[in-house]
Design a protein around this motif. Structure first.
Motif, short mmCIF file in Angstrom:
data_model
loop_
_atom_site.label_atom_id
_atom_site.label_comp_id
_atom_site.label_asym_id
_atom_site.label_seq_id
_atom_site.Cartn_x
_atom_site.Cartn_y
_atom_site.Cartn_z
N LEU A 205 0.79 -1.07 0.23
CA LEU A 205 0.18 -0.12 0.04
C LEU A 205 0.79 1.47 -0.11
CD1 LEU A 205 -2.92 -0.99 2.51
CD2 LEU A 205 -3.07 -0.71 0.12
N ARG A 206 1.97 1.38 0.38
CA ARG A 206 2.84 2.19 0.73
C ARG A 206 3.41 2.74 -0.79
NH1 ARG A 206 7.86 1.69 -0.15
NH2 ARG A 206 8.02 3.87 0.34
N GLY A 207 4.01 3.87 -0.89
CA GLY A 207 4.69 4.14 -2.03
C GLY A 207 3.70 4.80 -3.12
N LYS A 208 2.37 4.95 -2.49
CA LYS A 208 1.45 5.67 -3.69
C LYS A 208 0.21 6.36 -2.99
CE LYS A 208 -1.02 1.33 -4.60
NZ LYS A 208 -0.13 0.18 -4.50
N TRP A 209 -0.32 7.29 -3.55
CA TRP A 209 -1.42 7.88 -2.99
C TRP A 209 -2.79 7.22 -2.91
CZ3 TRP A 209 -0.72 11.44 -0.11
CH2 TRP A 209 0.51 12.14 0.19
N HIS A 210 -3.38 7.20 -1.80
CA HIS A 210 -4.74 6.76 -1.71
C HIS A 210 -5.70 7.90 -1.39
CE1 HIS A 210 -3.21 2.36 -1.56
NE2 HIS A 210 -2.11 3.25 -1.12
N PHE A 211 -6.86 7.78 -1.21
CA PHE A 211 -7.59 8.77 -0.96
C PHE A 211 -8.77 8.26 0.28
CE2 PHE A 211 -6.00 9.79 -4.94
CZ PHE A 211 -5.60 11.03 -4.53
N TYR A 212 -9.00 8.93 1.13
CA TYR A 212 -10.00 8.90 2.32
C TYR A 212 -10.99 9.89 2.07
CZ TYR A 212 -12.64 8.53 6.23
OH TYR A 212 -13.75 8.30 7.52
N HIS A 213 -12.02 9.72 1.51
CA HIS A 213 -13.18 10.79 1.26
C HIS A 213 -12.62 11.88 0.78
CE1 HIS A 213 -16.14 8.98 4.74
NE2 HIS A 213 -15.54 8.14 4.17
N GLY A 214 -11.82 11.54 -0.29
CA GLY A 214 -11.35 12.73 -1.18
C GLY A 214 -9.89 13.10 -0.56
N ILE A 215 -9.74 12.87 0.64
CA ILE A 215 -8.13 13.24 1.37
C ILE A 215 -7.24 12.55 0.84
CG2 ILE A 215 -7.14 14.01 3.27
CD1 ILE A 215 -10.04 14.38 4.68
N PRO A 216 -6.26 13.16 0.20
CA PRO A 216 -4.90 12.16 0.14
C PRO A 216 -4.43 11.53 1.47
CG PRO A 216 -4.49 14.60 -0.56
CD PRO A 216 -5.94 14.52 0.32
N LEU A 217 -4.26 10.26 1.04
CA LEU A 217 -3.82 9.59 2.23
C LEU A 217 -2.47 8.56 1.95
CD1 LEU A 217 -5.71 7.20 4.66
CD2 LEU A 217 -3.80 6.21 3.42
N ARG A 218 -1.35 8.84 2.75
CA ARG A 218 -0.25 8.11 2.49
C ARG A 218 -0.11 6.97 3.50
NH1 ARG A 218 2.59 8.96 -2.40
NH2 ARG A 218 4.35 7.82 -2.43
N VAL A 219 0.33 5.89 2.94
CA VAL A 219 0.41 4.63 3.98
C VAL A 219 1.86 4.57 4.18
CG1 VAL A 219 0.40 2.21 4.41
CG2 VAL A 219 -1.52 3.34 3.16
N THR A 220 2.21 4.33 5.34
CA THR A 220 3.89 4.15 5.56
C THR A 220 3.81 2.94 6.70
OG1 THR A 220 6.12 5.11 5.67
CG2 THR A 220 4.37 5.85 7.30
N THR A 236 10.06 4.94 4.70
CA THR A 236 9.35 5.89 5.55
C THR A 236 9.53 7.36 5.18
OG1 THR A 236 8.39 4.37 7.15
CG2 THR A 236 8.37 6.66 7.67
N TRP A 237 10.86 7.55 5.35
CA TRP A 237 11.43 8.93 5.10
C TRP A 237 10.65 9.27 3.42
CZ3 TRP A 237 11.65 13.42 6.50
CH2 TRP A 237 12.31 14.32 6.05
N ALA A 238 10.86 8.38 2.46
CA ALA A 238 10.16 8.89 1.14
C ALA A 238 8.94 8.98 1.45
CB ALA A 238 10.63 7.57 0.30
N ASP A 239 8.20 8.07 1.98
CA ASP A 239 6.64 8.60 2.09
C ASP A 239 6.48 9.98 2.77
OD1 ASP A 239 5.96 5.96 0.97
OD2 ASP A 239 6.31 4.97 3.00
N ILE A 240 7.13 10.22 3.85
CA ILE A 240 6.84 11.40 4.46
C ILE A 240 7.24 12.68 3.75
CG2 ILE A 240 7.91 12.83 6.48
CD1 ILE A 240 5.91 10.49 7.33
N GLN A 241 8.16 12.28 2.86
CA GLN A 241 8.60 13.45 2.08
C GLN A 241 7.43 13.94 0.94
OE1 GLN A 241 12.56 11.87 0.93
NE2 GLN A 241 13.33 14.08 1.16
N GLU A 242 6.62 12.81 0.36
CA GLU A 242 5.53 12.94 -0.22
C GLU A 242 4.59 13.83 0.57
OE1 GLU A 242 5.13 12.28 -3.49
OE2 GLU A 242 7.35 11.98 -3.44
N VAL A 243 4.30 13.38 1.77
CA VAL A 243 3.27 14.08 2.75
C VAL A 243 3.65 15.51 2.80
CG1 VAL A 243 2.58 14.17 4.86
CG2 VAL A 243 2.82 11.88 3.95
#
Ligand code: URA
Ligand code: URA
Length: 255
Positions: A205-220, A236-243
């Motif tokens: 699931l990590r490494g890409k954008w998901h959406f929760y009720h339209g809000i971008p959600l990142r899994v890490t 995780t640092w890569a995920d956090i940089q996307e956030v």
């Protein structure tokens, strides 16, 4: 009198209770929580009925302050007995941080230290999360909102059971609805699976954008997992940089 009979009844009942709770003349004593709820009753009733009438939220006249609604929700959670975890808890762990945060971190469940302090992520994984926020993201911990799927500590930190997650999930969904962050970061499998309604692994699931009720959600990865597998910290640092890119406006992922 207004032209709204239900509102009138609520106002009358409120006055009666408030008079009965008069500090010198009254016969009732109200806890501060109950007093606050009473104060909010009309506004909440108005909003509930607006929602029931399916009015679009944006068109609702004055909606109740989400910060107040979070306080009321925290009090509801404090008294919750929807599952057996209430028997073993020292106290509930609702959330910590800013109710107007742009970023919400969602973890799994309180551990021993969280149960003791009544605050999320204050044990060893919490230290790592704090480092990610302060050293990595250069933000203040109090400027984000931190909560968990489960509000009570599972015995010996075992995984939450499906029925415990089902019982607690509505609280998380309401928290996210009130905070309305710009971006959500799900820490580990329980948060990701609860919010995304999937059985997929954290790794997939990590490494890409998901959406929760339209809000971008990142899994890490969950910080507790990172403490056991430090070599995964780079991911995780890569995920956090996307956030952080969403927070700075550099990107705005859309569903
Ligand atoms: N792990 C979690 O998932 N949440 C906490 O609050 C603490 C540890
Ligand atoms: N599996 C999980 O559920 N969470 C992690 O963070 C890593 C593996």
């Amino acid at each position: 009198m207004s032209n709204d009979p239900l509102q009138d009844i609520i106002e009358d009942a409120k006055k009666l209770v408030q008079a009965a709770a008069h500090p010198r003349k009254g016969t009732l004593s109200l806890s501060p929580e109950t007093a606050a709820r009473l104060e909010n009753l009309s506004a909440v009733a108005k909003e509930v009925r607006a929602e029931a009438a399916m009015e679009p939220i944006a068109a609702a006249p004055v909606s109740v302050d989400p910060i107040e609604r979070l306080k009321i929700l925290a009090e509801t959670v404090r008294q919750c007995q929807q599952c057996d975890l209430c028997e073993g808890r020292s106290q509930t762990v609702f959330a910590q941080g800013s109710p107007t945060a742009d970023l919400v971190f969602v973890g799994e469940a309180p551990g021993e230290e969280e149960d003791r302090q009544g605050l999320p992520f204050v044990g060893p994984s919490g230290q790592l999360l704090t480092d990610i926020i302060t050293k990595g993201m250069k933000m203040k911990r109090e400027d984000v909102y931190i909560c968990n799927v489960i509000k009570c500590r599972p015995p010996n930190n075992r995984d939450p059971l499906p029925e415990e997650k089902d019982a607690c999930e509505p609280y998380l969904l309401q928290q996210l609805d009130y905070v309305q962050p710009k971006v959500i970061c799900a820490l580990g499998g329980h948060a990701a699976k609860t919010l995304l309604k999937t059985d997929a692994s954290t790794g997939s699931l990590r490494g890409k954008w998901h959406f929760y009720h339209g809000i971008p959600l990142r899994v890490t990865y969950h910080p507790a997992y990172l403490l056991r597998s430090p070599s995964e910290k780079a991911k995780t640092w890569a995920d956090i940089q996307e956030v952080m890119k969403v927070l700075s406006g550099e990107i705005s992922p859309t569903p």
